[in-house]
Design a protein around this motif. Sequence first.
Motif, PDB file in Angstrom:
ATOM      1  N   SER A   9       0.989  -1.148   0.067  1.00  0.00           N
ATOM      2  CA  SER A   9       0.023   0.039  -0.045  1.00  0.00           C
ATOM      3  C   SER A   9       0.846   1.356   0.000  1.00  0.00           C
ATOM      4  N   GLU A  10       1.851   1.287   0.998  1.00  0.00           N
ATOM      5  CA  GLU A  10       2.873   2.388   0.688  1.00  0.00           C
ATOM      6  C   GLU A  10       3.403   2.659  -0.409  1.00  0.00           C
ATOM      7  N   THR A  11       3.798   1.379  -0.830  1.00  0.00           N
ATOM      8  CA  THR A  11       4.989   1.579  -2.182  1.00  0.00           C
ATOM      9  C   THR A  11       3.902   2.062  -3.294  1.00  0.00           C
ATOM     10  N   SER A  12       2.771   1.395  -3.326  1.00  0.00           N
ATOM     11  CA  SER A  12       1.822   1.984  -4.402  1.00  0.00           C
ATOM     12  C   SER A  12       1.585   3.387  -4.422  1.00  0.00           C
ATOM     13  N   LYS A  13       1.579   4.291  -3.153  1.00  0.00           N
ATOM     14  CA  LYS A  13       1.269   5.488  -3.068  1.00  0.00           C
ATOM     15  C   LYS A  13       2.685   6.290  -3.733  1.00  0.00           C
ATOM     16  N   VAL A  14       3.749   5.620  -3.583  1.00  0.00           N
ATOM     17  CA  VAL A  14       4.929   6.169  -4.028  1.00  0.00           C
ATOM     18  C   VAL A  14       4.884   6.373  -5.581  1.00  0.00           C
ATOM     19  N   ILE A  15       4.769   5.102  -6.170  1.00  0.00           N
ATOM     20  CA  ILE A  15       4.840   4.988  -7.726  1.00  0.00           C
ATOM     21  C   ILE A  15       3.846   5.555  -8.393  1.00  0.00           C
ATOM     22  N   TYR A  16       2.631   5.480  -7.787  1.00  0.00           N
ATOM     23  CA  TYR A  16       1.371   6.071  -8.508  1.00  0.00           C
ATOM     24  C   TYR A  16       1.550   7.747  -8.828  1.00  0.00           C
ATOM     25  N   LYS A  17       1.350   7.824 -10.154  1.00  0.00           N
ATOM     26  CA  LYS A  17       1.467   9.217 -10.720  1.00  0.00           C
ATOM     27  C   LYS A  17       0.410   9.396 -11.985  1.00  0.00           C
ATOM     28  N   SER A  18      -0.563  10.151 -11.911  1.00  0.00           N
ATOM     29  CA  SER A  18      -1.443  10.141 -12.912  1.00  0.00           C
ATOM     30  C   SER A  18      -0.881  10.850 -14.124  1.00  0.00           C
ATOM     31  N   ALA A  19      -1.157  10.583 -15.266  1.00  0.00           N
ATOM     32  CA  ALA A  19      -0.462  11.141 -16.491  1.00  0.00           C
ATOM     33  C   ALA A  19      -1.125  12.249 -16.863  1.00  0.00           C
ATOM     34  N   THR A  76       4.591  12.208 -19.506  1.00  0.00           N
ATOM     35  CA  THR A  76       3.640  11.005 -19.972  1.00  0.00           C
ATOM     36  C   THR A  76       2.344  11.353 -20.540  1.00  0.00           C
ATOM     37  N   LYS A  77       1.834  12.541 -20.225  1.00  0.00           N
ATOM     38  CA  LYS A  77       0.503  13.195 -20.844  1.00  0.00           C
ATOM     39  C   LYS A  77       0.768  13.366 -22.583  1.00  0.00           C
ATOM     40  N   THR A 103       0.218  11.413 -27.996  1.00  0.00           N
ATOM     41  CA  THR A 103       0.641  11.010 -29.221  1.00  0.00           C
ATOM     42  C   THR A 103       0.447   9.704 -29.737  1.00  0.00           C
ATOM     43  N   VAL A 104       0.851   8.822 -28.886  1.00  0.00           N
ATOM     44  CA  VAL A 104       0.379   7.406 -29.070  1.00  0.00           C
ATOM     45  C   VAL A 104      -0.842   7.239 -29.718  1.00  0.00           C
ATOM     46  N   GLN A 105      -1.800   7.621 -28.944  1.00  0.00           N
ATOM     47  CA  GLN A 105      -3.142   7.485 -29.025  1.00  0.00           C
ATOM     48  C   GLN A 105      -3.588   8.034 -30.455  1.00  0.00           C
ATOM     49  N   LYS A 106      -3.096   9.208 -30.780  1.00  0.00           N
ATOM     50  CA  LYS A 106      -3.438   9.718 -32.074  1.00  0.00           C
ATOM     51  C   LYS A 106      -2.759   8.929 -33.133  1.00  0.00           C
ATOM     52  N   VAL A 123      -4.970   4.341 -24.926  1.00  0.00           N
ATOM     53  CA  VAL A 123      -4.030   3.674 -23.996  1.00  0.00           C
ATOM     54  C   VAL A 123      -4.768   3.864 -22.659  1.00  0.00           C
ATOM     55  N   ASP A 124      -5.069   2.656 -21.959  1.00  0.00           N
ATOM     56  CA  ASP A 124      -5.838   2.954 -20.624  1.00  0.00           C
ATOM     57  C   ASP A 124      -4.867   3.137 -19.516  1.00  0.00           C
ATOM     58  N   TYR A 125      -3.588   2.642 -19.470  1.00  0.00           N
ATOM     59  CA  TYR A 125      -2.807   2.869 -18.510  1.00  0.00           C
ATOM     60  C   TYR A 125      -1.219   3.036 -18.816  1.00  0.00           C
ATOM     61  N   TYR A 126      -0.420   3.614 -18.219  1.00  0.00           N
ATOM     62  CA  TYR A 126       1.041   3.412 -18.565  1.00  0.00           C
ATOM     63  C   TYR A 126       1.736   2.985 -17.380  1.00  0.00           C
ATOM     64  N   PHE A 127       2.973   2.349 -17.844  1.00  0.00           N
ATOM     65  CA  PHE A 127       3.898   1.862 -16.780  1.00  0.00           C
ATOM     66  C   PHE A 127       5.419   2.243 -17.090  1.00  0.00           C
ATOM     67  N   MET A 128       6.136   2.886 -16.332  1.00  0.00           N
ATOM     68  CA  MET A 128       7.238   3.630 -16.694  1.00  0.00           C
ATOM     69  C   MET A 128       8.555   2.996 -15.679  1.00  0.00           C
ATOM     70  N   ILE A 129       9.630   2.815 -16.185  1.00  0.00           N
ATOM     71  CA  ILE A 129      10.610   1.880 -15.499  1.00  0.00           C
ATOM     72  C   ILE A 129      11.980   2.765 -15.913  1.00  0.00           C
ATOM     73  N   ASN A 130      12.684   3.149 -14.906  1.00  0.00           N
ATOM     74  CA  ASN A 130      14.022   4.011 -15.096  1.00  0.00           C
ATOM     75  C   ASN A 130      15.128   3.098 -14.806  1.00  0.00           C
ATOM     76  N   MET A 131      16.012   3.096 -15.809  1.00  0.00           N
ATOM     77  CA  MET A 131      17.244   2.276 -15.583  1.00  0.00           C
ATOM     78  C   MET A 131      18.476   3.073 -14.695  1.00  0.00           C
ATOM     79  N   GLY A 132      18.277   4.320 -14.513  1.00  0.00           N
ATOM     80  CA  GLY A 132      19.378   4.903 -13.862  1.00  0.00           C
ATOM     81  C   GLY A 132      19.459   4.505 -12.368  1.00  0.00           C
ATOM     82  N   GLY A 133      18.638   4.245 -11.711  1.00  0.00           N
ATOM     83  CA  GLY A 133      18.694   3.877 -10.357  1.00  0.00           C
ATOM     84  C   GLY A 133      18.673   2.437  -9.913  1.00  0.00           C
ATOM     85  N   LEU A 134      18.558   1.567 -10.939  1.00  0.00           N
ATOM     86  CA  LEU A 134      18.736   0.387 -10.703  1.00  0.00           C
ATOM     87  C   LEU A 134      19.965  -0.243  -9.959  1.00  0.00           C
ATOM     88  N   LYS A 135      21.090   0.702 -10.050  1.00  0.00           N
ATOM     89  CA  LYS A 135      22.286   0.127  -9.311  1.00  0.00           C
ATOM     90  C   LYS A 135      21.881   0.043  -7.587  1.00  0.00           C
TER      91      LYS A 135
END
Length: 334
Positions: A57-67, A153-154, A159-162, A168-180
Amino acid sequence: MSSMSDQNKDVNTHQHHHKHHHRHRRLKRFRNVIIGILVILAVGAAGYSAYAWHKLSETSKVIYKSAGAPKLRKASTVIDKTKPVSILLLGTDTGSLGRSYKGRTDTIIVMTINPKTKKTVMMSLPRDMEVNLPDYPNYSPAKINAAYVYGGTKETISTVQKYLNVPVDYYFMINMGGLKKAINKVGGVDVTSPLTFTYNGSSFKKGKTTHMNGNTALNFARMRHEDPQGDYGRQTRQRLVISALMKKSISYKTVLNSDFLMAISDEMQTDLTRSQMIKLAMSYRDAGKNVKSDHVQGSGQMIGGQSFEVVSATERIRASNELRANLDLKQVNY
């Protein structure tokens, strides 16, 4: 997922002719990453204990961001009613996903999941694909990965929809920079290199499995110019690193490790809620057994002094209708 300072350079033309089975393997790895993340955030935490549920629940709040992007349909009812859903998978270059982040989304995949037919379609879009940005006509034509630079993301979703005429119902973004950080927290990962090379003090041998800490893993994923497949090869190695991390992180102890969850959450954003992620993991996962991997094929052309991947009208319609078919939507002709 471009993680290099020279990511804006043109991709070598030979990359347009990479073999289909190489592309299929890369998309399959990326699909497994997404499934793995959903398992970590949903099934694993929900199934093991109330403590894990709290952390979820706590993690979900951190990663959630409306586009904030206008949707072509009411997305919330799609998952609620277990209808075919579309998710835009975005891979960013290194850097924070915070408000000041101005990187590019160099991995763009439209994934449609049909729980009824138990089929998933993954359509990869070339990062240099020529598009018109709906909210930034003065900067058009532009490469599709620039949409995120101008409007986050907006604008990417719009752009993708048009362009594809696909919701596009939802999006999911992952970043390589902090995987370390995440890699170090699980004690490193084991990755088999597809080629021999040395980069930034780290050496790798083709066919040899190397135990990598976070720094070594990023060196493995960052090299570009020595790879015969150029940027496509670099993306393959990035998928290998993420896939290895996911395989090692799906465990009882990891799911209950709040530090690990927070480290991963720092590198992700999505507009999927906790309950929606759980519903996806529980009700849509069978569709992951039947995956069709595809891509939008363009041809290299110079426009205004820049190299673009220009997609024909025929190819655009084909890609659109393949995605729409898996969403149980009518075929289009433009």
